[in-house]
Design a protein around this motif. Sequence first.
Motif, PDB file in Angstrom:
ATOM      1  N   ASP A 149      69.950  -0.608 -43.945  1.00 25.62           N
ATOM      2  CA  ASP A 149      70.718  -1.366 -43.579  1.00 25.62           C
ATOM      3  C   ASP A 149      70.987  -0.490 -41.639  1.00 25.62           C
ATOM      4  N   PRO A 150      71.122   0.336 -41.250  1.00 26.13           N
ATOM      5  CA  PRO A 150      70.570   1.216 -40.077  1.00 26.13           C
ATOM      6  C   PRO A 150      69.196   0.775 -39.531  1.00 26.13           C
ATOM      7  N   ILE A 151      67.892   0.930 -39.944  1.00 23.89           N
ATOM      8  CA  ILE A 151      67.290   1.019 -40.308  1.00 23.89           C
ATOM      9  C   ILE A 151      66.388  -1.136 -39.518  1.00 23.89           C
ATOM     10  N   ILE A 152      67.183  -1.988 -40.275  1.00 18.20           N
ATOM     11  CA  ILE A 152      67.329  -3.182 -39.806  1.00 18.20           C
ATOM     12  C   ILE A 152      67.954  -3.190 -39.237  1.00 18.20           C
ATOM     13  N   ALA A 153      68.665  -3.089 -38.761  1.00 18.12           N
ATOM     14  CA  ALA A 153      69.609  -3.003 -37.290  1.00 18.12           C
ATOM     15  C   ALA A 153      68.684  -3.379 -36.221  1.00 18.12           C
TER      16      ALA A 153
END
Length: 380
Positions: A149-153
Amino acid sequence: MSAAPAKTPSVPVARLDDGDPVLFHELLGKVERLAAAGAFIGGDEVAAFECEFADYCEVPHAVSVSSGTDALLLVLRALGLGPGDEVIVPANSFIATAEAVSLCGATPCFVDVDPVSHTITAELVERAITSRTRCVLPVHLHGRTVELDPIIALCDAPGIAVVEDACQAHGARYGGRRVGSISTAGCFSFYPAKNLGAWGDGGAVVTADPELADRVRLLHSHGERPRYHHRIVGTTARLDAIQAAVLRVKLRRLDAWNESRRQAAAVFSGALDGLDLAVPAASPAGHDHVYHHYVVVAEDRDGLREQLAASGVASAVHYPVPIHLTGAYASGGPGPGSLPVCERLAEQICSLPIFPGMTADEMDRVTRGVAVARGLGVAP
Ligand SMILES: *Cc1c(COP(=O)(O)O)cnc(C)c1O
Protein backbone atom coordinates in the motif's frame (compact mmCIF):
# COMPACT_ATOMS: atom_id res chain seq x y z
CA MET A 1 27.46 -61.14 -0.15
CA SER A 2 25.82 -59.12 2.58
CA ALA A 3 23.46 -56.32 1.66
CA ALA A 4 24.68 -52.78 2.22
CA PRO A 5 22.92 -51.09 5.15
CA ALA A 6 19.80 -49.28 4.00
CA LYS A 7 20.68 -45.68 3.24
CA THR A 8 18.43 -43.18 4.99
CA PRO A 9 16.53 -41.31 2.32
CA SER A 10 17.40 -37.65 2.05
CA VAL A 11 14.81 -34.93 2.42
CA PRO A 12 14.62 -33.03 -0.90
CA VAL A 13 14.32 -29.23 -1.05
CA ALA A 14 11.00 -29.56 -2.92
CA ARG A 15 8.81 -32.41 -4.11
CA LEU A 16 6.95 -32.63 -7.43
CA ASP A 17 3.69 -34.39 -8.31
CA ASP A 18 5.11 -37.90 -8.58
CA GLY A 19 5.15 -37.80 -4.77
CA ASP A 20 1.32 -37.98 -4.81
CA PRO A 21 0.24 -41.06 -6.84
CA VAL A 22 -3.49 -40.16 -6.86
CA LEU A 23 -2.86 -36.67 -8.20
CA PHE A 24 -0.22 -37.99 -10.58
CA HIS A 25 -2.68 -40.41 -12.21
CA GLU A 26 -5.41 -37.80 -12.46
CA LEU A 27 -2.97 -35.51 -14.28
CA LEU A 28 -1.73 -38.28 -16.57
CA GLY A 29 -5.36 -38.93 -17.55
CA LYS A 30 -5.80 -35.27 -18.52
CA VAL A 31 -2.64 -35.33 -20.62
CA GLU A 32 -3.69 -38.53 -22.35
CA ARG A 33 -7.13 -37.16 -23.26
CA LEU A 34 -5.76 -33.92 -24.71
CA ALA A 35 -3.01 -35.71 -26.64
CA ALA A 36 -5.56 -38.14 -28.08
CA ALA A 37 -7.74 -35.21 -29.16
CA GLY A 38 -4.76 -33.33 -30.62
CA ALA A 39 -5.88 -30.35 -28.51
CA PHE A 40 -2.54 -28.69 -27.81
CA ILE A 41 -3.02 -24.95 -28.34
CA GLY A 42 -5.89 -22.82 -27.07
CA GLY A 43 -9.29 -24.41 -26.57
CA ASP A 44 -11.54 -25.11 -23.60
CA GLU A 45 -8.90 -26.02 -21.04
CA VAL A 46 -7.03 -22.76 -21.56
CA ALA A 47 -10.21 -20.67 -21.46
CA ALA A 48 -11.47 -22.48 -18.36
CA PHE A 49 -8.14 -22.12 -16.58
CA GLU A 50 -8.09 -18.38 -17.26
CA CYS A 51 -11.61 -18.00 -15.77
CA GLU A 52 -10.76 -20.14 -12.76
CA PHE A 53 -7.44 -18.42 -12.09
CA ALA A 54 -9.05 -14.96 -12.36
CA ASP A 55 -11.75 -16.07 -9.89
CA TYR A 56 -9.11 -17.50 -7.57
CA CYS A 57 -7.10 -14.25 -7.65
CA GLU A 58 -10.35 -12.24 -7.28
CA VAL A 59 -9.69 -10.16 -10.41
CA PRO A 60 -11.81 -9.73 -13.54
CA HIS A 61 -9.10 -10.72 -16.04
CA ALA A 62 -6.43 -13.40 -16.35
CA VAL A 63 -4.38 -14.06 -19.48
CA SER A 64 -2.36 -17.26 -19.49
CA VAL A 65 1.12 -17.06 -20.99
CA SER A 66 4.14 -19.26 -21.55
CA SER A 67 6.23 -18.33 -18.48
CA GLY A 68 6.56 -15.93 -15.59
CA THR A 69 9.22 -14.05 -17.50
CA ASP A 70 6.81 -13.56 -20.42
CA ALA A 71 4.07 -12.47 -18.00
CA LEU A 72 6.34 -9.68 -16.75
CA LEU A 73 7.66 -8.80 -20.22
CA LEU A 74 4.21 -8.61 -21.84
CA VAL A 75 2.83 -6.40 -19.06
CA LEU A 76 5.77 -4.02 -19.44
CA ARG A 77 5.31 -4.00 -23.22
CA ALA A 78 1.56 -3.49 -22.83
CA LEU A 79 2.28 -0.51 -20.56
CA GLY A 80 4.35 0.92 -23.42
CA LEU A 81 7.72 0.77 -21.65
CA GLY A 82 10.87 0.89 -23.74
CA PRO A 83 14.28 2.53 -24.13
CA GLY A 84 14.91 5.44 -21.76
CA ASP A 85 12.40 4.21 -19.18
CA GLU A 86 13.52 3.04 -15.74
CA VAL A 87 11.95 0.25 -13.70
CA ILE A 88 12.74 -0.24 -10.01
CA VAL A 89 13.62 -3.86 -9.22
CA PRO A 90 14.86 -5.48 -5.97
CA ALA A 91 18.38 -6.93 -6.38
CA ASN A 92 17.29 -9.82 -4.15
CA SER A 93 15.10 -11.75 -6.60
CA PHE A 94 15.31 -14.31 -9.38
CA ILE A 95 17.00 -12.72 -12.39
CA ALA A 96 13.81 -12.92 -14.49
CA THR A 97 12.40 -9.84 -12.74
CA ALA A 98 15.25 -7.77 -14.21
CA GLU A 99 15.41 -9.62 -17.53
CA ALA A 100 11.82 -8.70 -18.35
CA VAL A 101 12.76 -5.03 -17.97
CA SER A 102 15.82 -5.40 -20.19
CA LEU A 103 13.89 -7.42 -22.79
CA CYS A 104 11.40 -4.59 -23.29
CA GLY A 105 14.29 -2.17 -23.78
CA ALA A 106 13.92 -0.36 -20.45
CA THR A 107 16.57 -0.15 -17.71
CA PRO A 108 16.30 -2.00 -14.40
CA CYS A 109 17.28 0.16 -11.39
CA PHE A 110 18.29 -2.14 -8.58
CA VAL A 111 17.36 -1.33 -5.01
CA ASP A 112 18.31 -2.92 -1.69
CA VAL A 113 15.83 -4.78 0.52
CA ASP A 114 14.70 -4.57 4.12
CA PRO A 115 16.91 -6.78 6.36
CA VAL A 116 13.91 -8.28 8.18
CA SER A 117 11.43 -8.98 5.34
CA HIS A 118 14.07 -9.37 2.59
CA THR A 119 11.69 -7.40 0.34
CA ILE A 120 11.53 -3.80 -0.87
CA THR A 121 9.87 -1.00 1.09
CA ALA A 122 8.38 2.36 0.10
CA GLU A 123 11.40 4.15 1.64
CA LEU A 124 13.85 2.17 -0.49
CA VAL A 125 11.74 2.73 -3.60
CA GLU A 126 11.36 6.46 -2.93
CA ARG A 127 15.14 6.97 -2.89
CA ALA A 128 15.45 5.29 -6.30
CA ILE A 129 12.74 7.24 -8.13
CA THR A 130 13.97 9.55 -10.90
CA SER A 131 12.20 11.56 -13.59
CA ARG A 132 12.51 8.46 -15.85
CA THR A 133 10.92 5.97 -13.46
CA ARG A 134 7.88 4.43 -15.12
CA CYS A 135 7.27 1.30 -13.08
CA VAL A 136 8.11 -0.51 -9.82
CA LEU A 137 8.28 -4.31 -9.67
CA PRO A 138 7.81 -5.46 -6.06
CA VAL A 139 8.55 -9.18 -5.63
CA HIS A 140 6.60 -11.21 -3.05
CA LEU A 141 9.84 -13.10 -2.44
CA HIS A 142 9.78 -16.66 -1.08
CA GLY A 143 5.99 -16.31 -0.64
CA ARG A 144 6.11 -13.35 1.75
CA THR A 145 3.84 -10.42 0.89
CA VAL A 146 5.46 -7.02 0.23
CA GLU A 147 4.11 -3.97 2.11
CA LEU A 148 2.41 -2.74 -1.06
CA ASP A 149 0.00 0.00 0.00
CA PRO A 150 2.71 2.61 0.81
CA ILE A 151 4.49 1.79 -2.48
CA ILE A 152 1.26 2.17 -4.45
CA ALA A 153 0.49 5.46 -2.62
CA LEU A 154 3.99 6.75 -3.39
CA CYS A 155 3.65 5.91 -7.10
CA ASP A 156 0.14 7.24 -7.57
CA ALA A 157 0.79 10.98 -8.00
CA PRO A 158 3.76 10.68 -10.39
CA GLY A 159 1.82 8.08 -12.44
CA ILE A 160 4.30 5.25 -11.90
CA ALA A 161 2.85 1.78 -12.52
CA VAL A 162 3.24 -0.89 -9.83
CA VAL A 163 3.35 -4.47 -11.17
CA GLU A 164 3.56 -7.33 -8.68
CA ASP A 165 5.98 -10.14 -9.37
CA ALA A 166 3.88 -12.81 -7.64
CA CYS A 167 5.82 -15.73 -9.16
CA GLN A 168 6.63 -17.10 -5.68
CA ALA A 169 3.41 -16.25 -3.87
CA HIS A 170 0.36 -17.78 -5.60
CA GLY A 171 -2.61 -17.45 -3.27
CA ALA A 172 -1.00 -15.29 -0.57
CA ARG A 173 -3.17 -12.48 0.79
CA TYR A 174 -2.18 -8.90 1.65
CA GLY A 175 -4.79 -6.88 3.52
CA GLY A 176 -7.30 -9.61 2.65
CA ARG A 177 -6.64 -9.35 -1.08
CA ARG A 178 -4.90 -11.98 -3.19
CA VAL A 179 -1.44 -11.01 -4.42
CA GLY A 180 -1.49 -10.01 -8.04
CA SER A 181 -4.85 -8.27 -7.61
CA ILE A 182 -3.56 -5.31 -5.61
CA SER A 183 -1.54 -3.27 -8.12
CA THR A 184 -1.78 -2.44 -11.84
CA ALA A 185 -1.18 -6.10 -12.70
CA GLY A 186 0.17 -9.29 -11.16
CA CYS A 187 2.52 -11.74 -12.84
CA PHE A 188 2.73 -15.45 -12.05
CA SER A 189 5.02 -18.30 -13.07
CA PHE A 190 3.87 -21.92 -13.19
CA TYR A 191 7.40 -23.37 -13.39
CA PRO A 192 7.02 -26.90 -11.97
CA ALA A 193 8.56 -26.16 -8.56
CA LYS A 194 6.39 -23.07 -7.85
CA ASN A 195 3.55 -23.26 -5.32
CA LEU A 196 1.27 -23.76 -8.33
CA GLY A 197 3.39 -25.59 -10.90
CA ALA A 198 2.65 -26.99 -14.36
CA TRP A 199 4.32 -29.94 -16.09
CA GLY A 200 6.55 -27.55 -17.99
CA ASP A 201 6.75 -23.77 -18.28
CA GLY A 202 3.76 -21.50 -17.88
CA GLY A 203 2.61 -18.18 -16.50
CA ALA A 204 -0.27 -15.74 -16.16
CA VAL A 205 -1.05 -12.04 -15.97
CA VAL A 206 -3.96 -10.93 -13.80
CA THR A 207 -5.41 -7.42 -13.79
CA ALA A 208 -8.55 -5.40 -13.18
CA ASP A 209 -7.75 -3.24 -16.24
CA PRO A 210 -9.62 -4.57 -19.29
CA GLU A 211 -7.46 -2.63 -21.76
CA LEU A 212 -4.23 -3.90 -20.26
CA ALA A 213 -5.56 -7.48 -20.30
CA ASP A 214 -6.63 -7.07 -23.92
CA ARG A 215 -3.22 -5.75 -24.95
CA VAL A 216 -1.39 -8.62 -23.19
CA ARG A 217 -3.76 -11.02 -24.96
CA LEU A 218 -2.95 -9.50 -28.34
CA LEU A 219 0.79 -9.50 -27.64
CA HIS A 220 0.91 -13.14 -26.48
CA SER A 221 -0.30 -14.46 -29.83
CA HIS A 222 1.20 -12.41 -32.66
CA GLY A 223 -1.05 -9.39 -32.20
CA GLU A 224 -3.59 -11.47 -34.08
CA ARG A 225 -7.30 -10.63 -34.19
CA PRO A 226 -9.10 -12.04 -36.12
CA ARG A 227 -7.11 -15.00 -37.53
CA TYR A 228 -4.24 -13.87 -39.79
CA HIS A 229 -4.90 -10.21 -39.15
CA HIS A 230 -2.01 -8.87 -37.10
CA ARG A 231 -2.76 -5.56 -35.43
CA ILE A 232 0.51 -5.11 -33.53
CA VAL A 233 3.90 -6.85 -33.37
CA GLY A 234 3.42 -9.60 -30.81
CA THR A 235 5.09 -12.91 -30.13
CA THR A 236 4.39 -16.57 -29.33
CA ALA A 237 3.87 -16.69 -25.57
CA ARG A 238 0.78 -18.87 -25.04
CA LEU A 239 0.13 -21.43 -22.32
CA ASP A 240 -0.22 -24.98 -23.74
CA ALA A 241 -3.58 -26.72 -23.31
CA ILE A 242 -1.88 -29.61 -21.48
CA GLN A 243 -0.39 -27.19 -18.96
CA ALA A 244 -3.76 -25.48 -18.50
CA ALA A 245 -5.41 -28.85 -17.81
CA VAL A 246 -2.73 -29.76 -15.25
CA LEU A 247 -3.04 -26.36 -13.59
CA ARG A 248 -6.85 -26.58 -13.33
CA VAL A 249 -6.57 -29.78 -11.31
CA LYS A 250 -3.82 -28.41 -9.10
CA LEU A 251 -5.46 -24.99 -8.54
CA ARG A 252 -8.23 -26.71 -6.58
CA ARG A 253 -5.62 -27.93 -4.09
CA LEU A 254 -3.55 -24.74 -3.87
CA ASP A 255 -5.07 -23.27 -0.69
CA ALA A 256 -4.66 -26.57 1.17
CA TRP A 257 -1.09 -26.89 -0.09
CA ASN A 258 -0.23 -23.35 1.03
CA GLU A 259 -1.71 -24.11 4.45
CA SER A 260 0.42 -27.25 4.62
CA ARG A 261 3.51 -25.16 3.83
CA ARG A 262 2.57 -22.65 6.57
CA GLN A 263 2.19 -25.49 9.07
CA ALA A 264 5.60 -26.93 8.22
CA ALA A 265 7.11 -23.44 8.55
CA ALA A 266 5.50 -23.04 11.99
CA VAL A 267 7.02 -26.35 13.10
CA PHE A 268 10.45 -25.29 11.81
CA SER A 269 10.35 -21.83 13.36
CA GLY A 270 9.32 -23.33 16.72
CA ALA A 271 12.01 -26.01 16.66
CA LEU A 272 14.81 -23.76 15.38
CA ASP A 273 14.15 -20.96 17.85
CA GLY A 274 17.26 -20.22 19.92
CA LEU A 275 19.68 -21.93 17.53
CA ASP A 276 22.36 -19.71 16.10
CA LEU A 277 20.51 -18.63 12.96
CA ALA A 278 17.64 -16.32 11.97
CA VAL A 279 14.37 -17.96 10.97
CA PRO A 280 11.93 -16.11 8.64
CA ALA A 281 10.42 -13.11 10.41
CA ALA A 282 6.81 -13.58 11.53
CA SER A 283 4.32 -11.92 9.18
CA PRO A 284 2.85 -8.65 10.56
CA ALA A 285 -0.95 -8.26 10.72
CA GLY A 286 -2.50 -8.13 7.26
CA HIS A 287 0.45 -9.96 5.73
CA ASP A 288 0.77 -13.55 4.61
CA HIS A 289 3.53 -15.98 3.77
CA VAL A 290 2.99 -19.05 1.60
CA TYR A 291 6.56 -20.33 2.06
CA HIS A 292 7.60 -21.02 -1.49
CA HIS A 293 10.98 -21.16 0.26
CA TYR A 294 11.77 -21.40 3.97
CA VAL A 295 14.88 -19.21 4.23
CA VAL A 296 17.15 -19.07 7.26
CA VAL A 297 20.09 -16.70 7.68
CA ALA A 298 23.33 -18.06 9.11
CA GLU A 299 26.79 -16.49 9.23
CA ASP A 300 28.51 -19.79 8.35
CA ARG A 301 25.93 -20.67 5.69
CA ASP A 302 28.22 -22.94 3.67
CA GLY A 303 29.22 -24.90 6.77
CA LEU A 304 25.56 -25.28 7.70
CA ARG A 305 24.77 -26.63 4.24
CA GLU A 306 27.60 -29.13 4.32
CA GLN A 307 26.47 -30.48 7.68
CA LEU A 308 22.84 -30.64 6.54
CA ALA A 309 23.95 -32.65 3.52
CA ALA A 310 25.84 -35.04 5.80
CA SER A 311 22.55 -35.54 7.72
CA GLY A 312 20.69 -36.32 4.47
CA VAL A 313 18.92 -32.95 4.35
CA ALA A 314 19.08 -31.11 1.03
CA SER A 315 19.25 -27.33 0.94
CA ALA A 316 19.51 -24.56 -1.65
CA VAL A 317 20.44 -20.89 -1.94
CA HIS A 318 17.89 -18.48 -3.41
CA TYR A 319 19.95 -16.67 -4.64
CA PRO A 320 23.74 -16.86 -4.30
CA VAL A 321 24.49 -13.70 -6.33
CA PRO A 322 22.33 -10.55 -6.10
CA ILE A 323 21.12 -9.54 -9.56
CA HIS A 324 23.21 -6.34 -9.75
CA LEU A 325 26.40 -8.43 -9.37
CA THR A 326 25.57 -11.25 -11.82
CA GLY A 327 27.50 -11.34 -15.09
CA ALA A 328 24.47 -10.12 -17.00
CA TYR A 329 24.20 -6.89 -15.00
CA ALA A 330 27.60 -6.36 -13.37
CA SER A 331 28.90 -3.88 -15.92
CA GLY A 332 27.18 -0.52 -15.82
CA GLY A 333 25.37 -1.45 -12.59
CA PRO A 334 25.80 0.02 -9.13
CA GLY A 335 28.66 -2.41 -8.30
CA PRO A 336 29.77 -4.30 -5.18
CA GLY A 337 29.07 -2.63 -1.85
CA SER A 338 26.19 -0.55 -3.24
CA LEU A 339 23.32 -2.74 -1.95
CA PRO A 340 24.72 -4.08 1.34
CA VAL A 341 21.67 -5.96 2.61
CA CYS A 342 21.21 -7.91 -0.63
CA GLU A 343 24.93 -8.62 -0.76
CA ARG A 344 25.10 -9.89 2.84
CA LEU A 345 21.96 -12.01 2.41
CA ALA A 346 23.39 -13.66 -0.70
CA GLU A 347 26.24 -14.96 1.47
CA GLN A 348 24.16 -15.98 4.48
CA ILE A 349 20.81 -17.32 3.26
CA CYS A 350 19.92 -21.00 3.08
CA SER A 351 16.61 -22.49 1.91
CA LEU A 352 15.59 -25.57 3.90
CA PRO A 353 13.32 -28.26 2.41
CA ILE A 354 9.64 -27.30 2.38
CA PHE A 355 6.73 -28.71 0.38
CA PRO A 356 3.07 -29.57 0.98
CA GLY A 357 2.42 -32.88 2.67
CA MET A 358 5.79 -33.05 4.41
CA THR A 359 5.62 -35.84 6.97
CA ALA A 360 6.39 -35.33 10.66
CA ASP A 361 9.45 -37.52 10.13
CA GLU A 362 10.70 -35.33 7.28
CA MET A 363 10.19 -32.16 9.34
CA ASP A 364 11.98 -33.80 12.24
CA ARG A 365 14.92 -34.71 10.03
CA VAL A 366 15.20 -31.11 8.89
CA THR A 367 15.09 -29.57 12.37
CA ARG A 368 17.39 -32.22 13.86
CA GLY A 369 19.77 -31.76 10.94
CA VAL A 370 19.99 -28.04 11.75
CA ALA A 371 20.41 -28.75 15.48
CA VAL A 372 23.28 -31.14 14.74
CA ALA A 373 24.90 -28.58 12.45
CA ARG A 374 24.66 -26.18 15.38
CA GLY A 375 26.45 -28.64 17.68
CA LEU A 376 23.25 -29.71 19.45
CA GLY A 377 21.30 -32.95 19.35
CA VAL A 378 22.09 -36.25 17.68
CA ALA A 379 22.21 -36.99 13.97
CA PRO A 380 18.80 -37.87 12.47
C1 LIG B 1 10.15 -18.10 -11.23
C2 LIG B 1 10.25 -16.64 -11.16
C3 LIG B 1 10.11 -15.81 -12.29
C4 LIG B 1 10.08 -16.30 -13.71
O1 LIG B 1 9.34 -17.34 -13.99
P1 LIG B 1 9.59 -18.32 -15.25
O2 LIG B 1 8.29 -18.99 -15.38
O3 LIG B 1 10.70 -19.23 -14.85
O4 LIG B 1 9.93 -17.48 -16.41
C5 LIG B 1 10.08 -14.44 -12.11
N1 LIG B 1 10.24 -13.90 -10.90
C6 LIG B 1 10.41 -14.64 -9.79
C7 LIG B 1 10.54 -13.96 -8.48
C8 LIG B 1 10.44 -16.03 -9.89
O5 LIG B 1 10.64 -16.76 -8.78
